[in-house]
Scaffold this motif. Structure first.
Motif, PDB file in Angstrom:
ATOM      1  N   TRP A  15      -2.686  -1.753  26.752  1.00  0.00           N
ATOM      2  CA  TRP A  15      -3.006  -3.165  26.498  1.00  0.00           C
ATOM      3  C   TRP A  15      -1.654  -4.147  26.750  1.00  0.00           C
ATOM      4  O   TRP A  15      -1.771  -4.971  27.743  1.00  0.00           O
ATOM      5  CB  TRP A  15      -3.685  -3.473  25.241  1.00  0.00           C
ATOM      6  CG  TRP A  15      -3.861  -4.980  24.495  1.00  0.00           C
ATOM      7  CD1 TRP A  15      -4.952  -5.841  25.055  1.00  0.00           C
ATOM      8  CD2 TRP A  15      -2.841  -5.688  23.969  1.00  0.00           C
ATOM      9  NE1 TRP A  15      -4.775  -7.148  24.292  1.00  0.00           N
ATOM     10  CE2 TRP A  15      -3.512  -7.030  23.640  1.00  0.00           C
ATOM     11  CE3 TRP A  15      -1.640  -5.504  23.286  1.00  0.00           C
ATOM     12  CZ2 TRP A  15      -3.162  -8.056  23.030  1.00  0.00           C
ATOM     13  CZ3 TRP A  15      -1.163  -6.410  22.223  1.00  0.00           C
ATOM     14  CH2 TRP A  15      -1.638  -7.678  22.280  1.00  0.00           C
ATOM     15  N   SER A  16      -0.669  -3.672  26.181  1.00  0.00           N
ATOM     16  CA  SER A  16       0.617  -4.219  26.311  1.00  0.00           C
ATOM     17  C   SER A  16       0.965  -4.267  27.788  1.00  0.00           C
ATOM     18  O   SER A  16       1.563  -5.365  28.327  1.00  0.00           O
ATOM     19  CB  SER A  16       1.669  -3.588  25.423  1.00  0.00           C
ATOM     20  OG  SER A  16       1.228  -3.674  24.193  1.00  0.00           O
ATOM     21  N   ILE A  73      -0.865  -6.661  30.149  1.00  0.00           N
ATOM     22  CA  ILE A  73      -0.632  -8.028  29.757  1.00  0.00           C
ATOM     23  C   ILE A  73       0.703  -8.389  30.773  1.00  0.00           C
ATOM     24  O   ILE A  73       0.647  -9.349  31.148  1.00  0.00           O
ATOM     25  CB  ILE A  73      -0.317  -8.230  28.521  1.00  0.00           C
ATOM     26  CG1 ILE A  73      -1.519  -8.152  27.531  1.00  0.00           C
ATOM     27  CG2 ILE A  73       0.357  -9.860  28.229  1.00  0.00           C
ATOM     28  CD1 ILE A  73      -1.295  -8.336  25.950  1.00  0.00           C
ATOM     29  N   ASP A 120       5.491   5.109  27.201  1.00  0.00           N
ATOM     30  CA  ASP A 120       5.779   4.292  26.211  1.00  0.00           C
ATOM     31  C   ASP A 120       5.437   4.891  24.620  1.00  0.00           C
ATOM     32  O   ASP A 120       6.278   4.569  24.076  1.00  0.00           O
ATOM     33  CB  ASP A 120       5.153   2.630  26.277  1.00  0.00           C
ATOM     34  CG  ASP A 120       5.857   2.137  27.453  1.00  0.00           C
ATOM     35  OD1 ASP A 120       6.864   2.504  27.916  1.00  0.00           O
ATOM     36  OD2 ASP A 120       5.082   1.046  27.909  1.00  0.00           O
ATOM     37  N   SER A 167       1.855   3.528  30.022  1.00  0.00           N
ATOM     38  CA  SER A 167       1.315   3.506  28.488  1.00  0.00           C
ATOM     39  C   SER A 167       1.737   4.704  27.805  1.00  0.00           C
ATOM     40  O   SER A 167       2.028   4.627  26.654  1.00  0.00           O
ATOM     41  CB  SER A 167      -0.208   3.216  28.385  1.00  0.00           C
ATOM     42  OG  SER A 167      -0.244   1.927  29.232  1.00  0.00           O
ATOM     43  N   MET A 217       0.256 -12.002  23.201  1.00  0.00           N
ATOM     44  CA  MET A 217       0.471 -10.696  23.002  1.00  0.00           C
ATOM     45  C   MET A 217       1.140 -10.820  21.456  1.00  0.00           C
ATOM     46  O   MET A 217       0.766 -10.134  20.629  1.00  0.00           O
ATOM     47  CB  MET A 217       1.535 -10.036  23.850  1.00  0.00           C
ATOM     48  CG  MET A 217       2.048  -8.687  23.305  1.00  0.00           C
ATOM     49  SD  MET A 217       3.396  -8.095  24.324  1.00  0.00           S
ATOM     50  CE  MET A 217       2.691  -7.492  25.902  1.00  0.00           C
ATOM     51  N   TRP A 266       2.834 -13.864  26.829  1.00  0.00           N
ATOM     52  CA  TRP A 266       3.755 -13.507  25.812  1.00  0.00           C
ATOM     53  C   TRP A 266       3.132 -13.989  24.634  1.00  0.00           C
ATOM     54  O   TRP A 266       3.213 -13.455  23.254  1.00  0.00           O
ATOM     55  CB  TRP A 266       5.254 -13.950  26.059  1.00  0.00           C
ATOM     56  CG  TRP A 266       6.003 -12.785  26.850  1.00  0.00           C
ATOM     57  CD1 TRP A 266       6.470 -13.079  27.980  1.00  0.00           C
ATOM     58  CD2 TRP A 266       6.518 -11.507  26.307  1.00  0.00           C
ATOM     59  NE1 TRP A 266       6.964 -12.021  28.486  1.00  0.00           N
ATOM     60  CE2 TRP A 266       7.309 -11.188  27.306  1.00  0.00           C
ATOM     61  CE3 TRP A 266       6.479 -11.161  25.067  1.00  0.00           C
ATOM     62  CZ2 TRP A 266       7.697  -9.850  27.303  1.00  0.00           C
ATOM     63  CZ3 TRP A 266       6.959  -9.777  25.192  1.00  0.00           C
ATOM     64  CH2 TRP A 266       7.968  -9.195  26.078  1.00  0.00           C
ATOM     65  N   MET A 292       1.255  -8.593  18.160  1.00  0.00           N
ATOM     66  CA  MET A 292       2.501  -7.988  18.125  1.00  0.00           C
ATOM     67  C   MET A 292       3.486  -8.684  16.790  1.00  0.00           C
ATOM     68  O   MET A 292       4.397  -7.943  16.363  1.00  0.00           O
ATOM     69  CB  MET A 292       3.406  -8.526  19.283  1.00  0.00           C
ATOM     70  CG  MET A 292       3.160  -7.698  20.425  1.00  0.00           C
ATOM     71  SD  MET A 292       3.872  -5.953  20.219  1.00  0.00           S
ATOM     72  CE  MET A 292       3.669  -5.190  21.727  1.00  0.00           C
ATOM     73  N   TYR A 333      -9.950  -5.780  22.040  1.00  0.00           N
ATOM     74  CA  TYR A 333      -8.548  -6.513  22.355  1.00  0.00           C
ATOM     75  C   TYR A 333      -8.411  -6.423  23.849  1.00  0.00           C
ATOM     76  O   TYR A 333      -8.210  -7.345  24.646  1.00  0.00           O
ATOM     77  CB  TYR A 333      -7.128  -5.846  21.738  1.00  0.00           C
ATOM     78  CG  TYR A 333      -7.037  -6.244  20.418  1.00  0.00           C
ATOM     79  CD1 TYR A 333      -6.882  -7.843  20.325  1.00  0.00           C
ATOM     80  CD2 TYR A 333      -7.261  -5.679  19.225  1.00  0.00           C
ATOM     81  CE1 TYR A 333      -6.481  -8.401  18.995  1.00  0.00           C
ATOM     82  CE2 TYR A 333      -6.885  -6.084  17.989  1.00  0.00           C
ATOM     83  CZ  TYR A 333      -6.783  -7.741  17.681  1.00  0.00           C
ATOM     84  OH  TYR A 333      -6.512  -8.204  16.578  1.00  0.00           O
ATOM     85  N   PHE A 376      -3.072   0.795  22.707  1.00  0.00           N
ATOM     86  CA  PHE A 376      -2.220  -0.258  22.570  1.00  0.00           C
ATOM     87  C   PHE A 376      -1.195  -0.657  23.496  1.00  0.00           C
ATOM     88  O   PHE A 376      -0.778  -1.764  23.948  1.00  0.00           O
ATOM     89  CB  PHE A 376      -1.574  -0.154  21.161  1.00  0.00           C
ATOM     90  CG  PHE A 376      -0.647  -1.256  20.769  1.00  0.00           C
ATOM     91  CD1 PHE A 376      -0.904  -2.683  20.607  1.00  0.00           C
ATOM     92  CD2 PHE A 376       0.866  -0.982  20.766  1.00  0.00           C
ATOM     93  CE1 PHE A 376       0.164  -3.574  20.213  1.00  0.00           C
ATOM     94  CE2 PHE A 376       1.733  -1.820  20.526  1.00  0.00           C
ATOM     95  CZ  PHE A 376       1.483  -2.996  20.190  1.00  0.00           C
ATOM     96  N   MET A 377      -0.634   0.641  23.860  1.00  0.00           N
ATOM     97  CA  MET A 377       0.515   0.599  25.039  1.00  0.00           C
ATOM     98  C   MET A 377      -0.187   0.043  26.548  1.00  0.00           C
ATOM     99  O   MET A 377       0.419  -0.794  27.090  1.00  0.00           O
ATOM    100  CB  MET A 377       1.149   1.644  25.228  1.00  0.00           C
ATOM    101  CG  MET A 377       2.255   2.229  24.015  1.00  0.00           C
ATOM    102  SD  MET A 377       3.506   1.024  23.952  1.00  0.00           S
ATOM    103  CE  MET A 377       4.177   1.692  22.584  1.00  0.00           C
TER     104      MET A 377
END
Length: 259
Positions: free
Chosen positions: A146-147, A150, A250, A247, A170, A167, A175, A85, A143-144
């Motif tokens: 990656w988010s 983005i 989060d 990340s 994601m 968005w 998501m 990803y 994952f965090m």
């Protein structure tokens, strides 16, 4: 074959078929409209989805055979999916996000994880992971990251990738299933007093099948909403360090809420 085994196998196979059809259909579409530069992104995104499906299939095999080794392989496949990803995001933004060094680190952690004993059982339609805290930690931090990448890195490529497209990427790639599984896990926790930390990973992977339904919309709209890429560049190391800290922060916040 019991109910949980069937759910894991069927969802894994659906994700596999969805990834294959998605790649073939979208690649034909991109070639037809002369947007072949999107195919590398498509390839990495579909490999990531395929690996999530493979994780489901390996969960089925681990339950069916009772094999701890097969179970561990499934966990490592899932970690590899998150790496792909991130590779897909690099291709979408045409920007290096230090994924290769992260891959080496994850590989070292994967070797360590493979040597550790694990325990797992079943609950409702999914598994309970009893001894994979480090695996969950690494997966969720990736994952965090990656988010966060983005959202924060979109500002550097906004002339090519709009905020709405970021968005959409994601939501439609990961998501939707994340939010659905959060909702279900919280409901199940308050109604059945289940431990979210041991149930949520498998719930999310199982709900990953929902992405098969929504991802085609993103793949169709992608060439309509982005411009052709410029020369590839690299995220500055200071920015990389900041994104990594975001990340981890989060993850700590999310872990505190779930507990």
């Amino acid at each position: 074959m019991n109910y949980v085994e069937k759910v894991q196998l069927i969802t894994g196979l659906i994700i596999w078929v969805g990834a294959l059809i998605g790649y073939l259909g979208a690649s034909i579409y991109y070639k037809k409209i002369n947007r072949k530069e999107l195919i590398p992104f498509l390839k990495y995104l579909m490999i990531a989805g395929f690996l999530i499906g493979a994780h489901q299939v390996f969960e089925f095999l681990s339950l069916y055979t009772g094999s701890e080794i097969i179970y561990k392989i499934g966990l490592l496949i899932s970690l590899s999916g998150m790496i792909f990803y991130l590779f897909s995001l690099e291709k979408l933004y045409n920007r290096s996000l230090y994924v290769k060094p992260l891959s080496i680190f994850v590989g070292i952690v994967a070797l360590y994880l493979f040597l550790k004993p694990v325990e797992f059982s079943t609950l409702n339609f999914h598994l309970e992971h009893h001894s994979i805290f480090l695996w969950s930690l690494i997966w969720f931090i990736l994952f965090m990251y990656w988010s966060v990448c983005i959202l924060f890195e979109q500002k550097t490529v906004k002339q090519y990738i709009s905020k709405s497209l970021a968005w959409m990427y994601m939501l439609f790639s990961m998501m939707v299933s994340f939010l659905l599984s959060v909702g279900y896990s919280l409901w199940d926790h308050y109604n059945g007093a289940t431990n979210i930390c041991v149930t949520y990973p498998s719930v999310w992977c199982t709900f990953g099948v929902s992405q098969v339904l929504v991802l085609p919309f993103f793949l169709y709209l992608l060439p309509k909403k982005n411009e052709k890429f410029t020369t590839k560049n690299t995220t500055p190391k200071k920015v990389f360090n900041s994104l990594s800290i975001y990340s981890i922060s989060d993850y700590n916040s999310a872990h505190g809420i779930l507990n």
